[in-house]
Scaffold this motif. Structure first.
Motif, PDB file in Angstrom:
ATOM      1  N   LEU A 187       0.835  -1.201   0.000  1.00 32.96           N
ATOM      2  CA  LEU A 187       0.000   0.000   0.000  1.00 32.96           C
ATOM      3  C   LEU A 187       0.870   1.252   0.000  1.00 32.96           C
ATOM      4  CD1 LEU A 187      -3.099   0.701   0.264  1.00 32.96           C
ATOM      5  CD2 LEU A 187      -2.640   1.026   2.706  1.00 32.96           C
ATOM      6  N   ALA A 188       1.913   1.253   0.831  1.00 29.94           N
ATOM      7  CA  ALA A 188       2.814   2.408   0.886  1.00 29.94           C
ATOM      8  C   ALA A 188       3.576   2.580  -0.417  1.00 29.94           C
ATOM      9  CB  ALA A 188       3.783   2.247   2.053  1.00 29.94           C
ATOM     10  N   ARG A 189       3.947   1.482  -1.053  1.00 34.17           N
ATOM     11  CA  ARG A 189       4.665   1.549  -2.318  1.00 34.17           C
ATOM     12  C   ARG A 189       3.802   2.173  -3.410  1.00 34.17           C
ATOM     13  NH1 ARG A 189       9.267  -0.682  -3.491  1.00 34.17           N
ATOM     14  NH2 ARG A 189       9.182  -2.013  -1.651  1.00 34.17           N
ATOM     15  N   ARG A 190       2.531   1.912  -3.348  1.00 36.28           N
ATOM     16  CA  ARG A 190       1.615   2.420  -4.372  1.00 36.28           C
ATOM     17  C   ARG A 190       1.216   3.868  -4.127  1.00 36.28           C
ATOM     18  NH1 ARG A 190      -0.735   4.645  -7.512  1.00 36.28           N
ATOM     19  NH2 ARG A 190      -2.411   3.994  -8.944  1.00 36.28           N
ATOM     20  N   PHE A 191       0.939   4.230  -2.858  1.00 32.52           N
ATOM     21  CA  PHE A 191       0.374   5.546  -2.571  1.00 32.52           C
ATOM     22  C   PHE A 191       1.279   6.464  -1.761  1.00 32.52           C
ATOM     23  CE2 PHE A 191      -3.379   2.719  -2.950  1.00 32.52           C
ATOM     24  CZ  PHE A 191      -4.028   3.356  -4.005  1.00 32.52           C
ATOM     25  N   GLY A 192       2.339   5.927  -1.159  1.00 31.53           N
ATOM     26  CA  GLY A 192       3.134   6.720  -0.228  1.00 31.53           C
ATOM     27  C   GLY A 192       2.611   6.538   1.189  1.00 31.53           C
ATOM     28  N   TYR A 193       3.442   6.890   2.163  1.00 28.78           N
ATOM     29  CA  TYR A 193       3.089   6.634   3.559  1.00 28.78           C
ATOM     30  C   TYR A 193       1.943   7.515   4.035  1.00 28.78           C
ATOM     31  CZ  TYR A 193       7.222   3.784   3.823  1.00 28.78           C
ATOM     32  OH  TYR A 193       8.142   2.790   3.601  1.00 28.78           O
ATOM     33  N   GLU A 194       1.921   8.763   3.613  1.00 32.49           N
ATOM     34  CA  GLU A 194       0.906   9.682   4.122  1.00 32.49           C
ATOM     35  C   GLU A 194      -0.495   9.266   3.684  1.00 32.49           C
ATOM     36  OE1 GLU A 194       4.839  11.742   3.663  1.00 32.49           O
ATOM     37  OE2 GLU A 194       3.606  10.403   2.447  1.00 32.49           O
ATOM     38  N   ILE A 195      -0.673   8.993   2.402  1.00 31.91           N
ATOM     39  CA  ILE A 195      -1.980   8.574   1.910  1.00 31.91           C
ATOM     40  C   ILE A 195      -2.347   7.209   2.478  1.00 31.91           C
ATOM     41  CG2 ILE A 195      -3.281   7.908  -0.153  1.00 31.91           C
ATOM     42  CD1 ILE A 195      -1.850  10.060  -1.683  1.00 31.91           C
ATOM     43  N   SER A 196      -1.375   6.340   2.625  1.00 28.38           N
ATOM     44  CA  SER A 196      -1.648   5.012   3.198  1.00 28.38           C
ATOM     45  C   SER A 196      -2.142   5.124   4.630  1.00 28.38           C
ATOM     46  CB  SER A 196      -0.388   4.151   3.146  1.00 28.38           C
ATOM     47  OG  SER A 196       0.009   3.903   1.815  1.00 28.38           O
ATOM     48  N   LEU A 197      -1.569   6.035   5.407  1.00 29.23           N
ATOM     49  CA  LEU A 197      -2.032   6.213   6.781  1.00 29.23           C
ATOM     50  C   LEU A 197      -3.390   6.906   6.821  1.00 29.23           C
ATOM     51  CD1 LEU A 197       1.413   7.001   8.334  1.00 29.23           C
ATOM     52  CD2 LEU A 197      -0.105   5.146   9.040  1.00 29.23           C
ATOM     53  N   LEU A 198      -3.673   7.747   5.836  1.00 28.63           N
ATOM     54  CA  LEU A 198      -5.019   8.294   5.705  1.00 28.63           C
ATOM     55  C   LEU A 198      -6.019   7.162   5.448  1.00 28.63           C
ATOM     56  CD1 LEU A 198      -7.108  10.564   5.362  1.00 28.63           C
ATOM     57  CD2 LEU A 198      -6.327  10.804   2.983  1.00 28.63           C
ATOM     58  N   ILE A 199      -5.677   6.268   4.534  1.00 24.84           N
ATOM     59  CA  ILE A 199      -6.523   5.097   4.264  1.00 24.84           C
ATOM     60  C   ILE A 199      -6.676   4.256   5.524  1.00 24.84           C
ATOM     61  CG2 ILE A 199      -6.656   2.932   2.963  1.00 24.84           C
ATOM     62  CD1 ILE A 199      -5.208   4.401   0.668  1.00 24.84           C
ATOM     63  N   SER A 200      -5.585   4.106   6.265  1.00 25.54           N
ATOM     64  CA  SER A 200      -5.609   3.330   7.501  1.00 25.54           C
ATOM     65  C   SER A 200      -6.661   3.855   8.469  1.00 25.54           C
ATOM     66  CB  SER A 200      -4.221   3.362   8.156  1.00 25.54           C
ATOM     67  OG  SER A 200      -4.259   2.906   9.483  1.00 25.54           O
ATOM     68  N   MET A 201      -6.651   5.152   8.711  1.00 27.79           N
ATOM     69  CA  MET A 201      -7.595   5.733   9.659  1.00 27.79           C
ATOM     70  C   MET A 201      -9.025   5.749   9.114  1.00 27.79           C
ATOM     71  SD  MET A 201      -6.013   6.277  12.463  1.00 27.79           S
ATOM     72  CE  MET A 201      -5.066   4.786  12.110  1.00 27.79           C
ATOM     73  N   ILE A 202      -9.177   5.847   7.794  1.00 29.12           N
ATOM     74  CA  ILE A 202     -10.520   5.755   7.202  1.00 29.12           C
ATOM     75  C   ILE A 202     -11.087   4.354   7.412  1.00 29.12           C
ATOM     76  CG2 ILE A 202     -11.783   5.730   5.010  1.00 29.12           C
ATOM     77  CD1 ILE A 202      -9.986   8.032   4.088  1.00 29.12           C
ATOM     78  N   PHE A 203     -10.247   3.335   7.233  1.00 30.08           N
ATOM     79  CA  PHE A 203     -10.678   1.959   7.496  1.00 30.08           C
ATOM     80  C   PHE A 203     -11.105   1.795   8.956  1.00 30.08           C
ATOM     81  CE2 PHE A 203      -9.086  -1.180   4.088  1.00 30.08           C
ATOM     82  CZ  PHE A 203      -9.426  -0.302   3.072  1.00 30.08           C
ATOM     83  N   VAL A 204     -10.307   2.361   9.860  1.00 27.51           N
ATOM     84  CA  VAL A 204     -10.643   2.277  11.277  1.00 27.51           C
ATOM     85  C   VAL A 204     -12.003   2.926  11.538  1.00 27.51           C
ATOM     86  CG1 VAL A 204     -10.016   3.096  13.578  1.00 27.51           C
ATOM     87  CG2 VAL A 204      -8.258   2.159  12.072  1.00 27.51           C
ATOM     88  N   THR A 205     -12.199   4.114  10.989  1.00 23.53           N
ATOM     89  CA  THR A 205     -13.445   4.842  11.192  1.00 23.53           C
ATOM     90  C   THR A 205     -14.639   4.088  10.629  1.00 23.53           C
ATOM     91  OG1 THR A 205     -12.233   6.942  11.083  1.00 23.53           O
ATOM     92  CG2 THR A 205     -14.626   7.026  10.769  1.00 23.53           C
ATOM     93  N   LEU A 206     -14.511   3.607   9.395  1.00 24.85           N
ATOM     94  CA  LEU A 206     -15.621   2.886   8.765  1.00 24.85           C
ATOM     95  C   LEU A 206     -15.927   1.583   9.504  1.00 24.85           C
ATOM     96  CD1 LEU A 206     -14.862   3.332   4.945  1.00 24.85           C
ATOM     97  CD2 LEU A 206     -16.705   4.390   6.268  1.00 24.85           C
TER      98      LEU A 206
END
Length: 399
Positions: free
Chosen positions: A68-87
């Motif tokens: 995931l980090a390789r595809r989007f970078g760490y910042e966007i991946s961690l944004l996705i991470s917290m969105i998953f947590v929220t959802l």
């Protein structure tokens, strides 16, 4: 202007690290003390199955995090991470059946697994001169995130209901997503293009597997396996040797809270030590002493609990080694993903083997002998894991 944006970005990331760290255990510990309340409302609720999901999810999704980090970078991946947590946390309180509840929980756990794996290597990118300090803060906040949700959930379930007790953590996850969204917008060109292109261009790095496996086994055999085995079995064992429920609860609180001390100290000192292997030797000594103590002198279990907690200094040591034994954030992410996969898979096996030996023999003798053997094996893995070098070094150096 560029320097100002860089400083602002670092401050935003630091806030993101703090808020994200507070979200990495909420799906698990907010639920553990209110199983019965949830089971009465969710059709087909299975306590055993929901209890196995965290470790398996952390292992599998943590292994996928570097992709995931390789595809989007760490910042966007961690944004996705917290969105998953929220959802995940938000949707599971609406689920009328266990299938929906479990599926939503897995979504939240996937987000937490991404955060578990990607936050340590992020420290190398944004805080290269303060990795030990930031790692210490991260380790302490992990402990806070493990303890706070269970306390709040148990206090609010009878007055506000279990849906509020669990759902409130979705709001915390949403708040944690905001710094990563801000950082993505602030540096959108660097985050979405430069980092992504750089990782794609080196899509097949060659890492030292000997070092990788050693650090993974240090994290798993020396940390996750004994920790989760004791969390699962120590209360039952203490009850069999005559301790009251109140005393057992206090002992388990001490076991968890005393870990904060070494979570602060170890990341700050291990990088400055000429021979960091001494820390591993100390951890093995403390672990072995406590297992022998619980086994042969259970009447002194109050003392063994106090000694057992710093025996888990292998966990923050491994967190720091992800960065100390890598030159790049990508290398640190690789170490983190492999170590956390191995660690959490071993954490599922430890309690099973301990319990099987107890059931097979009718006593705890072989169970504690197993734990002592595991501790002594850590000496081998720890020696290789703490040797100088970097995971990105050419494989010829392994031979």
């Amino acid at each position: 202007m560029i320097q100002r944006n860089r400083l602002r970005g670092t401050a935003i990331v630091f806030v993101g690290v703090i808020l994200s760290s507070l979200n990495l255990r909420a799906a698990v510990t907010s639920l553990s003390d209110i199983f019965n309340s949830v089971a009465s409302s969710v059709h087909g609720f299975d306590i055993s199955m929901i209890g196995t999901l965290p470790l398996i999810s952390f292992a599998i999704f943590g292994l996928l995090a570097p992709l995931l980090a390789r595809r989007f970078g760490y910042e966007i991946s961690l944004l996705i991470s917290m969105i998953f947590v929220t959802l995940g946390l938000g949707l599971r309180i609406l689920a009328p059946t266990f299938i929906g509840f479990a599926t939503s929980t897995i979504v939240a756990l996937a987000g937490m697994a991404f955060g578990n794996t990607l936050l340590p290597p992020l420290f190398k990118k944004y805080f290269p001169d303060h990795i030990g300090m930031v790692t210490a803060i991260y380790a302490v906040l992990l402990a806070v995130s493990a303890g706070t949700p269970s306390i709040i959930s148990s206090d609010t379930v009878n007055t506000l209901g279990w849906r509020f007790s669990l759902g409130i953590w979705a709001i915390v996850g949403l708040v944690a997503a905001l710094p990563w969204l801000m950082q993505t917008v602030l540096n959108r060109q660097e985050v979405t293009v430069k980092i992504s292109d750089k990782t794609r261009n080196s899509s097949h790095p060659h890492y030292q597997m000997k070092m990788t496996i050693s650090i993974a086994l240090l994290f798993g055999v020396g940390g996750m396996l004994p920790m989760y085995t004791m969390i699962n079995w120590l209360p039952s064992y203490l009850a069999t040797v005559g301790f009251s429920g109140h005393n057992i609860g206090t002992m388990m609180f001490l076991y968890n809270i005393l870990g904060i001390g070494h979570s602060i100290i170890v990341p700050l000192v291990i990088g400055r030590m000429k021979h960091p292997y001494y820390l591993i030797v100390l951890a093995v000594f403390l672990q072995t002493l406590t297992f022998i103590g619980f086994w042969l002198v259970p009447g002194l279990s109050w003392a063994w609990v106090v000694i057992a907690a710093p025996g888990l200094l292998t966990v923050p040591a491994a967190f720091q080694l992800f960065n100390l034994r890598s030159k790049t954030a990508g290398g640190a992410a690789f170490l983190s993903s492999i170590a956390q996969f191995v660690g959490y898979m071993l954490a599922t096996l430890g309690p099973l083997v301990f319990g099987w030996l107890k059931d097979w023999t009718g006593n705890y003798n072989f169970s504690f002998a197993f734990m002592i053997l595991i501790s002594l094996l850590t000496l081998t893995f720890g020696f290789t894991a703490t040797l100088p070098g970097y995971v990105e070094d050419s494989q010829s150096k392994e031979r």
